[in-house]
Enzyme design. Structure first.
Site, PDB file in Angstrom:
ATOM      1  N   GLU A 157       0.672  -1.160  -0.144  1.00  0.00           N
ATOM      2  CA  GLU A 157      -0.103  -0.101   0.133  1.00  0.00           C
ATOM      3  C   GLU A 157       0.929   1.172  -0.106  1.00  0.00           C
ATOM      4  OE1 GLU A 157      -2.921  -0.059   3.119  1.00  0.00           O
ATOM      5  OE2 GLU A 157      -3.854  -1.796   2.160  1.00  0.00           O
ATOM      6  N   GLU A 201      -4.836  -8.607   1.180  1.00  0.00           N
ATOM      7  CA  GLU A 201      -5.656  -8.160   2.534  1.00  0.00           C
ATOM      8  C   GLU A 201      -7.148  -8.063   2.090  1.00  0.00           C
ATOM      9  OE1 GLU A 201      -4.427  -4.672   4.657  1.00  0.00           O
ATOM     10  OE2 GLU A 201      -2.444  -5.030   4.247  1.00  0.00           O
TER      11      GLU A 201
END
Length: 455
Positions: A168, A358
């Protein structure tokens, strides 16, 4: 073609994920240097209730117990991150052998348990020493990250066959250098944030080169991305096209998009600057070709971190959330349809196989009178997202695995310990006692059936 008996590919990997700062603790143990998160948490006013990750889940000392829990859950794979200053206390230079040996021992324990390790090199644990030299605003940090990749891949090269460079990067930039709600807590203008993003991408390029040079033959390398996802209100070609355009359109939060990072990393160029501010457009015009050549390295897969998305109409406008629509304990929207279209759109644009690296939700978990932790909301959330993922797989999208976020309750960044995402409950007040939640037992059934137990 998938069948009802085997809705996911036979080699589909089922796992769970964590990050170093969120679970390891041992913040200054055995020669580890400080990270930006150590400094950020030790500065009053940043974290709910003044909490820190100094101890977290004490995974640094209890990793064998935690791997045993993974076996009880039936996990086939485990995604964890490297705490950069645990390995290189100053970010570069002298290696801390004790820190490196910890990741060797963890990897060996996983392999002995029959669990495939997936290593993320950067889940925001920037060494404080590098931050004090400019952090991600200094291009030298990108080179230092290449050094980390070399050290780790040399140490784990004969054991680990799956790596992700960055986790991320959108959050590292937007929250760390934009809002300042995450470490290092900077609040800068868009051009400065774009510079940080560019240096993260250069770091990715250096790291891929190091991994290719040192990791085992056939090792798989990817990157884990997040960002806005739009999904159609009706599954028509027109509405799908509108949702695709909305997903990759650079909005007011341009740097939080998948396109800002994945277009350079995979396609070799930044997304079109139409509609961007003149300052950002000017920044992009000054990127030298050699930078883009370094950033664009061959990748084997794309990691997707997904929690929710936005519904759009055929004309591309956002459909307002219905009154009283489901939300998680963190007040994030529950929108399982986003999963189906996220993997579909990312594969359509980038042509790579995917892992969902995720996905999960925070719940207001507690220990009930029977001594167990009952979390039906998490089971329902995960089932709905997996059903949507199954739809994409049945439509031919090459999804290779799914990692639930997260293995255990942990330090949830600026929320401290107030949010619980785990399949395993951690009783921080009672000597770190671990309790497998109902969702953990349910997830084991999903794994054992390769998804056939889903509705």
């Amino acid at each position: 073609m998938a069948t009802q008996a085997h809705p996911f590919p036979q080699d589909f990997l089922w796992g769970a994920a964590t990050s170093a700062y969120q679970i390891e603790g041992g913040w200054n143990a055995d020669g580890k240097g400080p990270s930006i998160w150590d400094h950020f948490c030790h500065t009053p006013g940043h974290i709910a209730n003044g909490e820190t990750g100094d101890v977290a889940c004490d995974h640094y000392h209890r990793f064998r117990e935690d791997v045993a829990l993974m076996r009880k859950l039936g996990l086939q794979s485990y995604r964890f991150s490297i705490n950069w200053p645990r390995v290189l206390p100053e970010g570069t230079g002298t290696v801390n052998q004790a820190g490196l040996d910890f990741y060797r021992r963890l990897t060996d324990e996983l392999l002995e348990a029959g669990i495939t390790p997936f290593v993320t090199l950067y889940h925001w644990e920037l060494p404080l020493a590098l931050h004090r030299r400019g952090g991600w605003l200094n291009p030298e940090t990108a080179k230092a990250f290449g050094e980390l990749a070399e050290v780790v891949s040399r140490a784990l090269g004969d054991r680990v066959r799956h790596y992700m460079t960055l986790n991320e990067p959108q959050c590292a930039v937007f929250l760390g250098y934009g809002t300042g709600s995450h470490a290092p807590g900077c609040q800068t203008d868009l051009v400065t944030q774009a510079a940080a993003a560019h240096h993260l991408l250069l770091a990715h390029g250096h790291a891929v080169q190091a991994l290719r040079a040192n990791a085992a033959e056939g090792a798989q390398v990817g990157i884990a991305s997040t960002g806005g996802i739009s999904y159609p209100s009706e599954d028509t070609p027109e509405n799908r096209a509108a949702a695709y355009r909305a997903t990759f359109r650079l909005r007011e939060r341009a740097l939080f998009s998948h396109a800002w990072f994945l277009d350079p990393a995979i396609l070799g160029h930044y997304p079109a600057s139409d509609g961007l501010s003149p300052e950002l457009g000017d920044f992009l015009s000054q990127i030298p070709p050699e930078d883009l050549a370094l950033i664009r390295q061959p990748l084997d897969f794309l990691g997707l971190n997904l929690y929710n998305g936005d519904e759009v109409a055929p004309d591309g406008t956002r459909v307002p959330r219905a009154t009283g629509a489901a939300r998680t304990a963190l007040h994030w929207s529950v929108s399982p349809q986003a999963m189906r279209y996220a993997v579909t759109f990312l594969h359509q644009r980038y042509g790579l196989p995917l892992y969902v690296t995720e996905n999960g939700q925070s719940c207001d978990d507690r220990i009930f009178l029977d001594g167990q932790v009952h979390d039906p909301d998490r089971i329902d959330f995960t089932a709905r997202y997996l059903i949507a993922l199954r739809q994409a797989v049945e439509e031919g999208v090459p999804v290779r695995g799914y990692f639930h976020w997260s293995l255990m309750d942990n330090f949830e960044w600026n929320s401290g310990y107030g949010e619980r995402f785990g399949l395993v409950y951690v009783d921080y007040a009672d000597s770190q006692r671990r309790i497998i939640k109902d969702s953990g037992r349910w997830y084991r059934q999903v794994i054992e059936s390769n998804g056939a137990s889903l509705p």
